[in-house]
Motif scaffolding. Structure first.
Motif, PDB file in Angstrom:
ATOM      1  N   PRO A  42       0.873  -1.186  -0.128  1.00  0.00           N
ATOM      2  CA  PRO A  42       0.109  -0.007  -0.115  1.00  0.00           C
ATOM      3  C   PRO A  42       0.817   1.312  -0.091  1.00  0.00           C
ATOM      4  CG  PRO A  42      -0.841  -1.476   1.778  1.00  0.00           C
ATOM      5  CD  PRO A  42       0.578  -2.259   1.140  1.00  0.00           C
ATOM      6  N   THR A  43       2.124   1.055   0.196  1.00  0.00           N
ATOM      7  CA  THR A  43       2.918   2.185   0.254  1.00  0.00           C
ATOM      8  C   THR A  43       3.399   2.744  -1.105  1.00  0.00           C
ATOM      9  OG1 THR A  43       5.025   1.237   0.454  1.00  0.00           O
ATOM     10  CG2 THR A  43       4.014   1.823   2.724  1.00  0.00           C
ATOM     11  N   PHE A  44       2.970   1.906  -1.786  1.00  0.00           N
ATOM     12  CA  PHE A  44       3.249   2.102  -3.605  1.00  0.00           C
ATOM     13  C   PHE A  44       2.096   2.665  -4.258  1.00  0.00           C
ATOM     14  CE2 PHE A  44       7.091   0.246  -1.924  1.00  0.00           C
ATOM     15  CZ  PHE A  44       8.182   0.764  -2.558  1.00  0.00           C
ATOM     16  N   THR A  45       0.973   2.939  -3.734  1.00  0.00           N
ATOM     17  CA  THR A  45      -0.295   3.155  -4.473  1.00  0.00           C
ATOM     18  C   THR A  45      -0.203   4.405  -5.174  1.00  0.00           C
ATOM     19  OG1 THR A  45      -1.302   4.006  -2.760  1.00  0.00           O
ATOM     20  CG2 THR A  45      -1.890   1.903  -2.995  1.00  0.00           C
ATOM     21  N   SER A  46      -1.141   4.835  -5.965  1.00  0.00           N
ATOM     22  CA  SER A  46      -0.899   5.968  -6.845  1.00  0.00           C
ATOM     23  C   SER A  46      -0.951   7.234  -5.953  1.00  0.00           C
ATOM     24  CB  SER A  46      -1.770   6.317  -8.037  1.00  0.00           C
ATOM     25  OG  SER A  46      -2.446   5.011  -8.510  1.00  0.00           O
ATOM     26  N   GLY A  47      -2.192   7.102  -5.142  1.00  0.00           N
ATOM     27  CA  GLY A  47      -2.222   8.304  -4.137  1.00  0.00           C
ATOM     28  C   GLY A  47      -1.147   8.412  -3.349  1.00  0.00           C
ATOM     29  N   LYS A  48      -0.341   7.599  -2.778  1.00  0.00           N
ATOM     30  CA  LYS A  48       0.926   7.792  -1.892  1.00  0.00           C
ATOM     31  C   LYS A  48       1.978   8.311  -2.661  1.00  0.00           C
ATOM     32  CE  LYS A  48      -1.175   5.659   1.872  1.00  0.00           C
ATOM     33  NZ  LYS A  48      -1.549   3.973   1.906  1.00  0.00           N
ATOM     34  N   LEU A  49       2.053   7.608  -3.913  1.00  0.00           N
ATOM     35  CA  LEU A  49       3.293   8.254  -4.961  1.00  0.00           C
ATOM     36  C   LEU A  49       3.013   9.639  -5.152  1.00  0.00           C
ATOM     37  CD1 LEU A  49       3.743   4.994  -7.398  1.00  0.00           C
ATOM     38  CD2 LEU A  49       5.122   5.907  -5.255  1.00  0.00           C
ATOM     39  N   VAL A  94      16.284  11.445  -3.989  1.00  0.00           N
ATOM     40  CA  VAL A  94      14.898  10.942  -3.836  1.00  0.00           C
ATOM     41  C   VAL A  94      14.824   9.890  -2.939  1.00  0.00           C
ATOM     42  CG1 VAL A  94      13.141   9.805  -5.568  1.00  0.00           C
ATOM     43  CG2 VAL A  94      14.423  11.609  -6.519  1.00  0.00           C
ATOM     44  N   ILE A  95      15.807   9.086  -2.694  1.00  0.00           N
ATOM     45  CA  ILE A  95      15.540   7.979  -1.707  1.00  0.00           C
ATOM     46  C   ILE A  95      15.676   8.406  -0.367  1.00  0.00           C
ATOM     47  CG2 ILE A  95      16.594   5.861  -0.675  1.00  0.00           C
ATOM     48  CD1 ILE A  95      17.696   5.243  -3.669  1.00  0.00           C
ATOM     49  N   ALA A  96      16.578   9.541  -0.082  1.00  0.00           N
ATOM     50  CA  ALA A  96      16.503  10.009   1.126  1.00  0.00           C
ATOM     51  C   ALA A  96      15.374  10.768   1.519  1.00  0.00           C
ATOM     52  CB  ALA A  96      17.901  11.144   1.377  1.00  0.00           C
ATOM     53  N   SER A  97      14.398  11.458   0.607  1.00  0.00           N
ATOM     54  CA  SER A  97      13.522  11.961   1.163  1.00  0.00           C
ATOM     55  C   SER A  97      12.210  11.191   1.013  1.00  0.00           C
ATOM     56  CB  SER A  97      13.188  13.196  -0.019  1.00  0.00           C
ATOM     57  OG  SER A  97      13.096  12.871  -1.142  1.00  0.00           O
ATOM     58  N   THR A  98      12.218  10.260   0.212  1.00  0.00           N
ATOM     59  CA  THR A  98      10.923   9.297   0.116  1.00  0.00           C
ATOM     60  C   THR A  98      10.920   8.377   1.100  1.00  0.00           C
ATOM     61  OG1 THR A  98      11.747   8.264  -1.750  1.00  0.00           O
ATOM     62  CG2 THR A  98      10.469   9.839  -2.350  1.00  0.00           C
ATOM     63  N   ALA A  99      12.248   7.863   1.260  1.00  0.00           N
ATOM     64  CA  ALA A  99      12.207   6.534   2.668  1.00  0.00           C
ATOM     65  C   ALA A  99      12.399   7.185   3.839  1.00  0.00           C
ATOM     66  CB  ALA A  99      13.433   5.780   2.076  1.00  0.00           C
ATOM     67  N   PHE A 100      13.161   8.209   3.994  1.00  0.00           N
ATOM     68  CA  PHE A 100      13.473   8.735   5.310  1.00  0.00           C
ATOM     69  C   PHE A 100      13.213  10.048   5.798  1.00  0.00           C
ATOM     70  CE2 PHE A 100      16.751   5.872   4.294  1.00  0.00           C
ATOM     71  CZ  PHE A 100      16.947   4.771   5.360  1.00  0.00           C
ATOM     72  N   GLY A 101      12.478  10.922   4.852  1.00  0.00           N
ATOM     73  CA  GLY A 101      11.935  12.184   4.991  1.00  0.00           C
ATOM     74  C   GLY A 101      13.186  13.087   5.100  1.00  0.00           C
ATOM     75  N   LEU A 102      14.371  12.779   4.892  1.00  0.00           N
ATOM     76  CA  LEU A 102      15.527  13.737   4.885  1.00  0.00           C
ATOM     77  C   LEU A 102      15.872  14.506   3.640  1.00  0.00           C
ATOM     78  CD1 LEU A 102      17.909  11.065   6.569  1.00  0.00           C
ATOM     79  CD2 LEU A 102      16.525  12.805   7.685  1.00  0.00           C
ATOM     80  N   GLN A 103      15.974  15.743   3.626  1.00  0.00           N
ATOM     81  CA  GLN A 103      16.347  16.665   2.637  1.00  0.00           C
ATOM     82  C   GLN A 103      17.884  16.752   2.452  1.00  0.00           C
ATOM     83  OE1 GLN A 103      14.800  20.416   1.973  1.00  0.00           O
ATOM     84  NE2 GLN A 103      12.746  19.596   2.098  1.00  0.00           N
ATOM     85  N   VAL A 104      18.280  15.888   1.645  1.00  0.00           N
ATOM     86  CA  VAL A 104      19.887  15.954   1.205  1.00  0.00           C
ATOM     87  C   VAL A 104      20.156  16.423  -0.177  1.00  0.00           C
ATOM     88  CG1 VAL A 104      22.047  14.532   1.564  1.00  0.00           C
ATOM     89  CG2 VAL A 104      19.846  14.028   2.712  1.00  0.00           C
ATOM     90  N   ASN A 105      21.338  17.263  -0.372  1.00  0.00           N
ATOM     91  CA  ASN A 105      21.502  17.614  -1.700  1.00  0.00           C
ATOM     92  C   ASN A 105      23.221  16.886  -1.959  1.00  0.00           C
ATOM     93  OD1 ASN A 105      22.509  18.530  -4.221  1.00  0.00           O
ATOM     94  ND2 ASN A 105      21.643  20.559  -3.876  1.00  0.00           N
ATOM     95  N   GLN A 131      15.547   6.724  15.952  1.00  0.00           N
ATOM     96  CA  GLN A 131      15.114   7.997  16.191  1.00  0.00           C
ATOM     97  C   GLN A 131      13.782   8.387  15.467  1.00  0.00           C
ATOM     98  OE1 GLN A 131      17.892  11.145  14.921  1.00  0.00           O
ATOM     99  NE2 GLN A 131      19.383  10.395  16.533  1.00  0.00           N
ATOM    100  N   LEU A 132      13.734   8.198  14.227  1.00  0.00           N
ATOM    101  CA  LEU A 132      12.730   8.411  13.262  1.00  0.00           C
ATOM    102  C   LEU A 132      11.303   7.805  13.943  1.00  0.00           C
ATOM    103  CD1 LEU A 132      13.844   8.523   9.722  1.00  0.00           C
ATOM    104  CD2 LEU A 132      13.341  10.474  11.280  1.00  0.00           C
ATOM    105  N   VAL A 133      11.356   6.396  14.102  1.00  0.00           N
ATOM    106  CA  VAL A 133      10.400   5.613  14.555  1.00  0.00           C
ATOM    107  C   VAL A 133       9.857   6.212  16.029  1.00  0.00           C
ATOM    108  CG1 VAL A 133       9.618   3.471  15.477  1.00  0.00           C
ATOM    109  CG2 VAL A 133      10.846   3.465  13.395  1.00  0.00           C
ATOM    110  N   ILE A 182       8.930   5.357   5.617  1.00  0.00           N
ATOM    111  CA  ILE A 182       8.884   4.799   7.028  1.00  0.00           C
ATOM    112  C   ILE A 182       7.769   5.217   7.941  1.00  0.00           C
ATOM    113  CG2 ILE A 182       9.928   5.442   9.245  1.00  0.00           C
ATOM    114  CD1 ILE A 182      12.658   5.160   8.329  1.00  0.00           C
ATOM    115  N   GLN A 183       7.226   6.348   7.511  1.00  0.00           N
ATOM    116  CA  GLN A 183       5.837   6.614   8.188  1.00  0.00           C
ATOM    117  C   GLN A 183       4.815   5.646   7.419  1.00  0.00           C
ATOM    118  OE1 GLN A 183       5.378   9.017  10.597  1.00  0.00           O
ATOM    119  NE2 GLN A 183       3.499   7.893  10.725  1.00  0.00           N
ATOM    120  N   LEU A 184       4.745   5.400   6.163  1.00  0.00           N
ATOM    121  CA  LEU A 184       3.783   4.590   5.557  1.00  0.00           C
ATOM    122  C   LEU A 184       3.965   3.113   6.507  1.00  0.00           C
ATOM    123  CD1 LEU A 184       4.256   6.051   2.023  1.00  0.00           C
ATOM    124  CD2 LEU A 184       2.024   6.300   3.760  1.00  0.00           C
ATOM    125  N   MET A 185       5.221   2.659   6.291  1.00  0.00           N
ATOM    126  CA  MET A 185       5.525   1.356   7.075  1.00  0.00           C
ATOM    127  C   MET A 185       4.774   1.307   8.368  1.00  0.00           C
ATOM    128  SD  MET A 185       8.707  -0.290   5.668  1.00  0.00           S
ATOM    129  CE  MET A 185      10.089   0.892   5.282  1.00  0.00           C
TER     130      MET A 185
END
Ligand code: HEM
Length: 515
Positions: free
Chosen positions: A137-144, A185-196, A258-260, A275-278
């Motif tokens: 369910p974390t990959f549904t169109s709505g969530k994406l 993209v992974i840092a923000s979509t998986a962990f909610g972290l903003q990294v450049n 920490q995030l959990v 992480i939030q979706l899981m």
């Protein structure tokens, strides 16, 4: 010779030699299986079987040589493990779809610890089913769709980073550029972290991720287990195969813990990362059951797991799977696309025109994607010739006969994707890059399972839609601003690595001009 009346050296030597000879006979006997079953294939190299070819020629080249020579079902051996290379589309359907109850699991060379066992890519049977149904369910169109603002921000950084490189360099290495984008993209979509990651290469997150991704987990004892599978448990106990690179497991464990903790203490959590979706998914699944939705994977009983959400180990290891499964694959795809655009200026012009007509200089939107048909066809052809994963497999849980063919227990049934995608029966002039193969009319002429860049069946790539959106967004944003051109360092043809992921051997060096 007798030492202190205790050791008779010649008999020790004899015993050792006899032992080695017996093991050798064992491998010879194992290598008779396909001949006994009448399955065509090459004469196996003593002891190693096809491991030798995989190491010398590489995975894709080995398969591209074997399949045209021996046909749509080829019997080979990884060490002594029997491997059936299948490119017959009917048999593929039977094994990977209809008989998936027998072919649920991938081939795991070494089982080590709880973390490895809990990865969705490696988990087995009920445990895999639990993790898959929790993550789906974390990959549904709505969530994406909710993740698109994060991806757009990474696209802006991508364009700025390329602009920065143009001032310094003659040619730009594309996997580095798109690697930075994919990591962000992974840092923000998986962990909610903003990294450049391109601007801040020394950021702790970036260095630890790189450590995780560059450390090799393929160790010599894997080969020993392939030759003598009965040593699997002993080897697993003696050598703990690292799941993550040195030290990075602790780093990511801390982040996840920490995030959990933060998210659990904040019930109105507005985060939309994985992480939030899981964390939420257990609750969401209960709701779905209340609403009477049928379990789409059907069949397997996973009652042991259904009353709990994912535990911390499962969340940790599956957040990390985003890197393992989603990084290399997703960074190389737009890089290969840029390479092909540089080689085919006519196709690049057509893409410019389509994107200009649809979007002008505005950022991509979810709803605009289906209107860009040429982009769709072009990317599909990139994934045909440069399929990121050249082989996928399933292990037979028990003896089974499929379409009249006997497949013994523990056989590794592999689809050699790179060979399937070059079968001239489905793909005339297979080495020619031609997006027109993916017009609706041309698609209708091919069997369904002749094109499998994301695999198939219940274990199909779970991140497929995310990967396609991410890649399209990255390509649109770059093509709106730049033109890819062959430069002095561009290699034609491009040499590829030999391994289980399709990567350029020396990077992809292109000249980039501003549009
Ligand atoms: C262009 C990019 C990608 C390609 C070509 C690709 C390809 C594949 C392939 C061929 C498989 C094996 C499927 C099978 O055995 O039938 C797979 C599995 C998987 N992929 Fe991807 N992938 C990509 C991106 C991603 C991304 C971005 C993610 C995560 C966000 C991801 C997560 C996974 C996972 C978790 C599995 C294992 C699924 C399971 O065992 O249930 N992939 N991928």
């Amino acid at each position: 010779m007798d030492v202190l009346g205790l050791v008779d050296i010649p008999s020790w030597i004899f015993t050792i030699l006899l032992f080695i000879f017996t093991l050798y006979l064992y491998t010879l006997w194992k290598h008779t299986l396909w001949r006994r079953l009448g399955v065509p294939g090459p004469i196996p190299f003593p002891i190693l079987g096809s491991i030798k070819d995989l190491a010398v020629k590489g995975v894709s080249k080995t398969d591209q040589d074997l399949v045209p020579k021996y046909g749509s079902v080829v019997g080979v051996y990884n060490g002594t493990i029997p491997v059936l290379l299948v490119t017959d589309t009917d048999l593929i359907k039977e094994i990977f779809i209809k008989e998936y109850q027998t072919f649920t699991n991938r081939v795991l060379i070494l089982k080590t610890d709880d973390l490895l066992d809990s990865m969705i890519t490696a988990a087995e049977d009920d445990h895999w089913k639990f993790i898959r149904s929790t993550m789906t369910p974390t990959f549904t169109s709505g969530k994406l769709k909710n993740m698109l603002p994060m991806i757009l921000r990474c696209c802006d950084d991508l364009v700025n980073n390329i602009n920065g490189k143009l001032e310094q360099n003659d040619t730009v290495e594309m996997t580095e550029v798109f690697g930075g984008f994919t990591l962000d993209v992974i840092a923000s979509t998986a962990f909610g972290l903003q990294v450049n990651s391109q601007k801040e290469p020394d950021n702790e997150f970036v260095t630890n991720t790189k450590k995780t991704l560059t450390d090799s987990v393929v160790k010599p004892y894997f080969v020993i287990v392939m030759i003598f599978p009965f040593l699997k448990n002993l080897m697993g106990t003696l050598f703990k195969a690292p799941v993550f690179g040195e030290g990075s497991e602790d780093f990511f464990r801390n982040i996840v813990q920490q995030l959990v903790a933060e998210r659990k203490s904040n019930s109105n959590s507005h985060f939309r990362d994985f992480i939030q979706l899981m964390l939420n998914s257990h609750k969401d699944k209960t709701k779905e059951k209340e609403n009477g939705r049928i379990d789409e994977l059907g069949g397997l009983d996973f009652s042991e797991y259904k009353n709990r959400g994912m535990n911390e180990n499962e969340i940790l290891t599956n957040s990390m799977v985003f890197f393992g499964a989603g990084f290399d694959t997703t960074k190389t795809t737009p890089s290969f696309a840029a390479y092909v655009l540089a080689l085919h200026p006519d196709m690049q012009e057509r893409l410019f025109t389509e994107i200009d007509n649809e979007l002008g200089k505005s950022p991509p939107t979810y709803d605009s994607l289906p209107n860009m048909k040429y982009l769709e066809m072009f990317l599909a052809e990139v994934l045909r010739l440069y399929a990121a994963v050249p082989r996928i497999n399933r292990r037979a849980k028990s003896d089974i006969t499929v379409n009249g063919m006997f497949i013994p227990k523990d056989t590794d049934v592999t689809i050699p994707i790179s060979a399937l995608h070059r079968n001239p029966k489905y793909w005339p002039e297979p080495e020619k890059f031609d997006p027109e193969r993916f017009t609706d009319e041309n698609k209708a002429t091919r069997p369904m399972y002749s094109y499998l860049p994301f695999g198939l069946g219940p274990r199909v790539c779970i991140g497929m839609r995310l990967a396609l959106i991410e890649t399209k967004y990255a390509l649109i944003s770059t093509v709106q601003n730049f033109k890819f051109v062959v430069g002095s360092k561009t290699e034609i043809p491009m040499p590829l690595e030999k391994g289980f992921i399709t990567r350029p051997l020396n990077g992809i060096h292109l000249k980039i001009e501003k549009r």
